[in-house]
Design a protein around this motif. Structure first.
Motif, short mmCIF file in Angstrom:
data_model
loop_
_atom_site.label_atom_id
_atom_site.label_comp_id
_atom_site.label_asym_id
_atom_site.label_seq_id
_atom_site.Cartn_x
_atom_site.Cartn_y
_atom_site.Cartn_z
N PRO A 10 9.23 59.10 36.92
CA PRO A 10 7.84 59.56 37.02
C PRO A 10 6.88 58.53 36.41
O PRO A 10 7.18 57.95 35.37
CB PRO A 10 7.80 60.85 36.19
N TYR A 12 2.74 57.66 35.49
CA TYR A 12 1.33 58.04 35.41
C TYR A 12 0.56 56.89 34.78
O TYR A 12 0.81 56.56 33.62
CB TYR A 12 1.17 59.32 34.60
N ASN A 77 -2.58 64.75 39.38
CA ASN A 77 -1.77 64.70 38.15
C ASN A 77 -1.29 66.10 37.78
O ASN A 77 -2.06 67.04 37.66
CB ASN A 77 -2.62 64.10 37.01
N ASP A 102 12.17 57.42 31.99
CA ASP A 102 10.75 57.13 31.89
C ASP A 102 10.45 55.75 32.46
O ASP A 102 11.33 54.89 32.54
CB ASP A 102 10.29 57.17 30.43
N GLN A 106 11.81 52.74 27.70
CA GLN A 106 12.21 53.11 26.34
C GLN A 106 13.66 53.58 26.34
O GLN A 106 14.35 53.48 25.34
CB GLN A 106 11.31 54.23 25.81
N LYS A 140 6.36 61.08 14.01
CA LYS A 140 6.99 61.59 15.24
C LYS A 140 8.42 62.03 14.95
O LYS A 140 8.89 63.05 15.45
CB LYS A 140 6.96 60.52 16.34
N ARG A 207 7.98 51.11 23.71
CA ARG A 207 7.32 50.90 24.98
C ARG A 207 6.89 49.44 25.06
O ARG A 207 6.27 48.92 24.14
CB ARG A 207 6.11 51.82 25.05
N SER A 212 1.26 55.06 25.33
CA SER A 212 1.90 56.35 25.55
C SER A 212 0.96 57.28 26.31
O SER A 212 -0.23 57.33 26.05
CB SER A 212 2.26 56.98 24.21
N TYR A 214 1.45 60.39 26.27
CA TYR A 214 1.60 61.65 25.56
C TYR A 214 0.83 61.62 24.25
O TYR A 214 1.41 61.46 23.19
CB TYR A 214 3.07 61.94 25.26
#
Ligand code: UDP
Ligand code: MG
Length: 315
Positions: A10, A12, A77, A102, A106, A140, A207, A212, A214
């Protein structure tokens, strides 16, 4: 007959990352084809999740340049989970095995070989699990740990430190296809599919390009989604809380009654104010939690499509 593999990615707003990712994945795919582990029809499928940048143009160019690339474009989206599902559901009719990962590399691409080893040993679902979270920020890492523990306490079956890097066979995907829920939290749903599973450990990288997709706000929404779409324990908790608070009020009532019988006046200002605020707060919280679930029911009953495919490069 060799198995056809689709790597489902995916994307974006990944224009910075895509050219790098495409190169790395193609090299891996060619290697696997040369080793005879997968069929020559195996492909890398990019799902453009309604990107606002040049992501789709890049995907089209890639697929023009090499047969190994293909892509689908969502009409807008819809978020990572829906984009991933769109890819998996499209891929399942064209291949024997899918691996989702992803777009930012990563997830260590070299773990793919071990995924296939496990598949050949009979696993229908192989979970990629991070062996360390050193590369993540302390924030995180700690919030993620707390979150997984909470999910566990709420009775959700989930693989610790597994994101959405996983292999799924066609059979497992057929199983997943029969889950029709709109509120998607794939990593909690996949264990419900069953079948023989396996785990492969890998080191998660940083990354390489772009940022990111997110941000904290999306991460929080995703976390709440995970809990409320998989567990009804919070509602049950409210029931017990209600019983507990009621019992406390009964005990207080008895106590005040006894004091009253003994003829001592009660100056109850503090008690009253505290209880009003306490109970009021609890009620608001409870209504809020129940509201979360009613919202979910509302969305589920509408049965809106989880994604709409605008273009498919293989059709
Ligand atoms: N992604 C997506 N739709 C979105 C947000 C993210 O398809 O609305 C994709 C993104 O392109 C990436 C993957 O989901 O391939 C994971 O996103 P990201 O790497 O930004 O998340 P993080 O690794 O920071 O949690
Ligand atoms: Mg990432």
């Amino acid at each position: 007959m060799r198995n056809t593999l689709y790597i489902v990615v995916p994307c974006y707003n990944e224009e910075e990352m895509l050219p790098i990712t495409a190169k790395v994945l193609l090299k891996k795919l060619d290697e696997l084809k040369a080793q005879g582990r997968i069929s020559s029809k195996s492909k890398i499928m990019f799902i453009d999740d309604g990107s606002k940048d040049k992501t789709w143009e890049i995907i089209e160019k890639l697929s023009d340049a090499a047969d190994a690339f293909t892509g689908i474009k969502l009409s807008r989206n819809r978020g990572h989970q829906n984009a991933l599902l769109a890819g998996l559901m499209t891929a399942k009719d064209r291949c024997d095995i899918t691996i989702s990962m992803d777009a930012d590399l990563q997830d260590d691409v070299n773990a793919v070989d071990k995924f296939l080893d496990e598949y050949e040993k009979g696993a229908q679902i192989v979970y990629g699990v991070r062996s360390s979270r050193e590369k993540d920020t302390a924030f995180k890492r700690n919030t993620a740990r707390m979150y997984y523990k909470t999910l566990e306490h709420l009775g959700v079956e989930i693989t610790y430190d597994h994101a959405d890097y996983r292999l799924m066979s066609k059979e497992a995907l057929e199983g997943l296809a029969s889950f029709k829920e709109v509120n998607l939290f794939l990593r909690g749903l996949v264990p419900m599919v069953g079948y023989k599973t396996a785990i492969v450990k890998y080191v998660r990288n940083e990354r390489e390009a772009g940022e990111s997709k997110y941000p904290l706000k999306k991460m929080l929404a995703f976390a709440i989604e995970g809990i409320t779409s998989l567990s009804i324990k919070p509602i049950r908790f409210i029931t017990f809380l209600g019983i507990f608070v009621f019992l406390v009020s009964v005990i207080l009532l008895i106590r005040f009654f006894v004091i009253w019988c003994m003829g001592k006046a009660v100056a109850g200002w503090a008690t009253i104010v505290i209880s009003i605020w306490g109970i009021g707060g609890l009620q608001l919280l409870s209504i809020g939690i129940i509201g979360e679930y009613i919202g979910k029911i509302y969305l589920e009953t509408k049965q809106r499509p989880r994604y709409i495919i605008e273009k498919d490069l293989e059709l």
